[in-house]
Write a protein that holds these residues in place. Structure first.
Motif, short mmCIF file in Angstrom:
data_model
loop_
_atom_site.label_atom_id
_atom_site.label_comp_id
_atom_site.label_asym_id
_atom_site.label_seq_id
_atom_site.Cartn_x
_atom_site.Cartn_y
_atom_site.Cartn_z
N LEU A 1 0.80 -1.47 0.57
CA LEU A 1 -0.51 0.37 -0.20
C LEU A 1 0.69 1.39 -0.19
CD1 LEU A 1 -2.58 -1.07 2.64
CD2 LEU A 1 -3.17 -0.87 -0.07
N LEU A 2 2.24 1.27 0.51
CA LEU A 2 2.90 2.10 1.04
C LEU A 2 3.66 2.60 -0.26
CD1 LEU A 2 4.14 4.38 2.30
CD2 LEU A 2 6.24 2.80 3.00
N SER A 3 4.31 1.22 -0.88
CA SER A 3 4.25 1.27 -2.64
C SER A 3 3.51 2.40 -3.22
CB SER A 3 4.80 -0.01 -2.84
OG SER A 3 4.15 -0.44 -3.20
N LEU A 4 1.98 1.67 -3.96
CA LEU A 4 1.41 2.62 -4.04
C LEU A 4 0.95 3.88 -4.21
CD1 LEU A 4 -1.82 -0.24 -4.39
CD2 LEU A 4 -0.04 0.44 -6.63
N MET A 5 1.51 4.22 -2.42
CA MET A 5 0.92 5.98 -2.16
C MET A 5 1.82 6.65 -2.58
SD MET A 5 -0.39 5.05 1.69
CE MET A 5 -0.59 6.87 2.02
N LEU A 6 3.52 5.79 -2.46
CA LEU A 6 4.23 6.95 -3.44
C LEU A 6 4.02 7.17 -4.72
CD1 LEU A 6 7.04 4.77 -1.22
CD2 LEU A 6 6.33 7.72 -0.85
N ALA A 7 3.56 5.64 -5.16
CA ALA A 7 3.61 5.73 -6.89
C ALA A 7 3.07 7.04 -7.24
CB ALA A 7 3.15 4.73 -7.81
N ARG A 8 1.83 7.05 -6.47
CA ARG A 8 1.08 8.20 -7.27
C ARG A 8 1.58 9.72 -6.68
NH1 ARG A 8 -5.69 7.89 -5.78
NH2 ARG A 8 -4.80 6.53 -7.44
N ALA A 9 1.77 9.66 -5.57
CA ALA A 9 2.90 10.86 -4.87
C ALA A 9 4.04 11.57 -5.78
CB ALA A 9 3.79 11.05 -3.48
N ALA A 10 4.34 10.25 -6.58
CA ALA A 10 5.80 11.02 -7.39
C ALA A 10 5.32 11.33 -8.49
CB ALA A 10 6.31 9.63 -7.55
N GLU A 11 3.73 11.12 -9.06
CA GLU A 11 3.45 12.14 -10.44
C GLU A 11 2.41 13.27 -10.08
OE1 GLU A 11 3.40 9.99 -14.02
OE2 GLU A 11 1.43 9.31 -13.21
N THR A 12 3.09 13.90 -9.55
CA THR A 12 2.62 15.14 -8.93
C THR A 12 2.46 16.35 -9.21
OG1 THR A 12 3.76 15.21 -6.66
CG2 THR A 12 1.38 13.85 -6.79
N ARG A 13 3.61 16.40 -10.43
CA ARG A 13 4.04 17.68 -10.05
C ARG A 13 4.14 18.11 -12.30
NH1 ARG A 13 7.30 16.47 -6.58
NH2 ARG A 13 9.13 16.00 -7.83
N VAL A 14 3.79 18.67 -12.83
CA VAL A 14 3.15 18.52 -14.32
C VAL A 14 3.48 20.06 -15.07
CG1 VAL A 14 1.54 18.31 -16.58
CG2 VAL A 14 1.86 16.78 -14.34
N LEU A 15 4.33 20.37 -16.08
CA LEU A 15 5.01 20.89 -16.86
C LEU A 15 4.56 20.94 -17.88
CD1 LEU A 15 6.92 23.42 -16.59
CD2 LEU A 15 9.01 22.27 -16.31
N PHE A 16 3.91 22.04 -18.59
CA PHE A 16 3.54 21.83 -19.37
C PHE A 16 5.33 23.53 -20.62
CE2 PHE A 16 -0.25 21.60 -18.06
CZ PHE A 16 -1.08 20.48 -19.06
N LEU A 17 5.50 22.42 -21.37
CA LEU A 17 6.77 23.48 -22.52
C LEU A 17 5.84 24.22 -23.32
CD1 LEU A 17 9.60 21.62 -20.97
CD2 LEU A 17 8.93 24.56 -20.45
N GLY A 18 6.61 24.69 -23.90
CA GLY A 18 5.73 25.44 -25.88
C GLY A 18 6.20 26.43 -25.93
#
Length: 538
Positions: free
Chosen positions: A10-27
């Motif tokens: 469960l901790l690994s699932l939480m960390l996996a989700r938390a790891a993808e929390t910063r999104v950057l648009f470039l263009g």
């Protein structure tokens, strides 16, 4: 042992989700504009995995990945900037876990297809992918929009064919593991459909930059393409058109702040606020957006109602049938929402909104004033209602209405009070001829943080604090029963009426002969409605 394994999983699932929390648009400038990116952000935030993500748009006008620039660009003022000049600073400052990049429109510098220019584009995109992935982030590429979509006959250099070649090359990289969203086929289908539905429709007035509808469609198409690439289930759900500007404002604040912070080199870009200041302001806007976006929608007496949480309190807004408009007039019921609603319903039929926030057992205290301040800001930000409100105080609601008006006279169009409490010593204190309410008196002392002696010496009851209202020219309209046994008129509205007139204030009191505390309002609310309409200049 088994429990430990489950907890680790469960901790690994939480960390996996938390790891993808910063999104950057470039263009380039189409991304810098912010609209398609904000539409995609709205879809991401409607998914649990990205609901609270940090999402930044750092697109920059004129930018390329190829490093090329035509002679005399911008009238010779500056060459086109290249993402690689600032990429390291941007990645260090933003620390994205996902980058969404849309380049290509400028990379062929508006010249026919040429192998050298095409190779510079390929190398620039490859370098972009490598540099982003070095940080541990994923990157998704978006193909450029269509050039001269409304007047292809003006594309004499066949520049859109250059963009086709870029898209073909990008899609070819999927075999090497590149994540690519190709919007060009869907854009063409959309344009063909619009040609049939609306021959006057214009996707891009200058041939490059999409208009409002174009950005919205791009946002939908990009979100649709992102979903499978990000492993998200279901269909993307976008913001409503009414809520979208709030999200866009939040995104623009952060964009300007971070572009300034990361020291781009393009002239003519407005300077942003310091990042901490912009972050705090943007957080507030995002909180309002999310509360409004998640509001429970229903109907109240034939009018649309939205229920939400504001400043930690349950709150609602009822809107006219034909929808809310910027600057819509509104009346704020401070207590007992829905009781004797005839005036509120009549005002809704005349274009008003009706607002309410639950402040039970707060008796117009300073703590309640803080919640009212936050709710006012919430409605102004999230629904763009008029800056001036009519306060509607039934019974103990009079304490809230008078007290908040005295604190914010410039934000009040008028007061409609009905059998109002104007001095808490009268009710719930029961220190005059009325019985008061011992239980409410104890609650009041607690929420005000006062002893009984301090309460009896208090000098900021409505009867004591009328001068700011009179100076601001706030009209008061009251309906009372002249035999009110619970909130005696001689200790409440009579004092207000006398003192308000001495201050030069305008007050009208309708007295119901022999009337008690109940029922409130009037069977025919016309006098109330007319008074409120006059308060807002209608």
């Amino acid at each position: 042992m088994r429990l430990s394994a489950i907890l680790l999983f469960l901790l690994s699932l939480m960390l996996a989700r938390a790891a993808e929390t910063r999104v950057l648009f470039l263009g380039d400038s189409i991304t810098y504009d912010g609209r398609w990116a904000a539409w995609v952000e709205s879809a991401l935030r409607n998914n649990a995995a990205y609901a609270d993500a940090e999402i930044l748009n750092l697109g920059l006008g004129s930018e390329t990945t190829s490093g090329l620039s035509e002679q005399g660009h911008a009238g010779g003022k500056f060459p086109r900037p290249c993402i690689h000049e600032r990429l390291g600073r941007v990645l260090a400052a933003c620390k994205p876990t996902l980058v969404i990049a849309c380049y290509g429109m400028n990379d062929g510098i508006y010249q026919p297809l040429d192998e050298a220019r095409m190779n510079a584009y390929r190398q620039g995109m490859t370098k972009l992918k490598e540099e982003v992935e070095k940080t541990g982030s994923k990157i998704v590429f978006v193909t450029p929009a269509i050039f001269q979509p409304d007047t292809p006959e003006k594309d004499t250099l066949h520049y859109d064919a250059v963009l086709d070649a870029q898209a073909k090359w990008l899609k070819g990289q999927r075999a090497a593991g590149w994540k690519v969203v190709d919007i060009r086929p869907d854009l063409r289908l959309f344009l063909e459909a619009m040609d049939v539905m609306d021959p006057d429709f214009v996707f891009s007035p200058d041939g490059v930059h999409p208009a409002e509808r174009g950005h919205a469609e791009m946002g939908k198409m990009i979100a649709k393409g992102l979903w499978p690439l990000l492993g998200l289930k279901g269909e993307p759900k976008m913001a409503s058109e009414r809520n979208f500007p709030l999200l866009k404002k939040h995104a623009d604040l952060l964009r300007d702040a971070y572009l300034t912070e990361t020291k781009h080199t393009r002239p003519g870009v407005p300077e942003g606020k310091p990042v901490p200041e912009a972050t705090a302001e943007s957080k507030r806007l995002l909180e309002v957006y999310q509360a409004v976006n998640r509001a429970k929608k229903s109907m109240w007496n034939g009018h649309p109602m939205e229920e939400f949480t504001a400043d930690g309190r349950s709150a609602l807004l009822v809107m006219p049938r034909n929808g809310i408009q910027p600057g819509s007039p509104w009346i704020w019921r401070t207590e007992f929402f829905g009781h004797e609603p005839q005036a509120d319903i009549s005002l809704l039929n005349r274009g008003f909104c009706v607002a309410y926030i639950d402040m039970q057992d707060m008796y117009g205290s300073p703590k309640a004033m803080g919640h009212m301040d936050a709710f006012y800001d919430f409605l102004r930000t999230g629904y763009d209602v008029s800056p001036k409100v009519v306060l509607e105080g039934f019974s103990r609601g009079g304490l809230f209405a008078f007290n908040w008006a005295a604190l914010h006279p410039g934000q009040v169009a008028g007061l409609y009070v009905d059998a109002p409490v104007c001095d808490f010593k009268s009710w719930p204190g029961g220190k005059g001829v009325g019985p008061g309410s011992a239980g409410d008196w104890e609650k009041l002392l607690k929420v005000y943080g006062m002893t009984e002696a301090e309460a009896l010496a208090y000098t900021k009851n409505p009867v004591d604090n009328l001068e700011p209202l009179a100076k601001a020219g706030i009209p008061i309209f009251a309906v009372i029963g002249d035999a009110d046994e619970g909130v005696p008129v001689g200790e409440n509205i009579d004092i207000v009426e006398k003192r308000y007139k001495l201050f030069g204030g305008k007050i009208e009191v309708i007295r119901k002969p022999g009337g008690k505390h109940h029922p409130h309002s009037l069977p025919d609310p016309t006098p109330i409605v007319e008074a409120v309409m006059k308060m807002v200049g209608r």
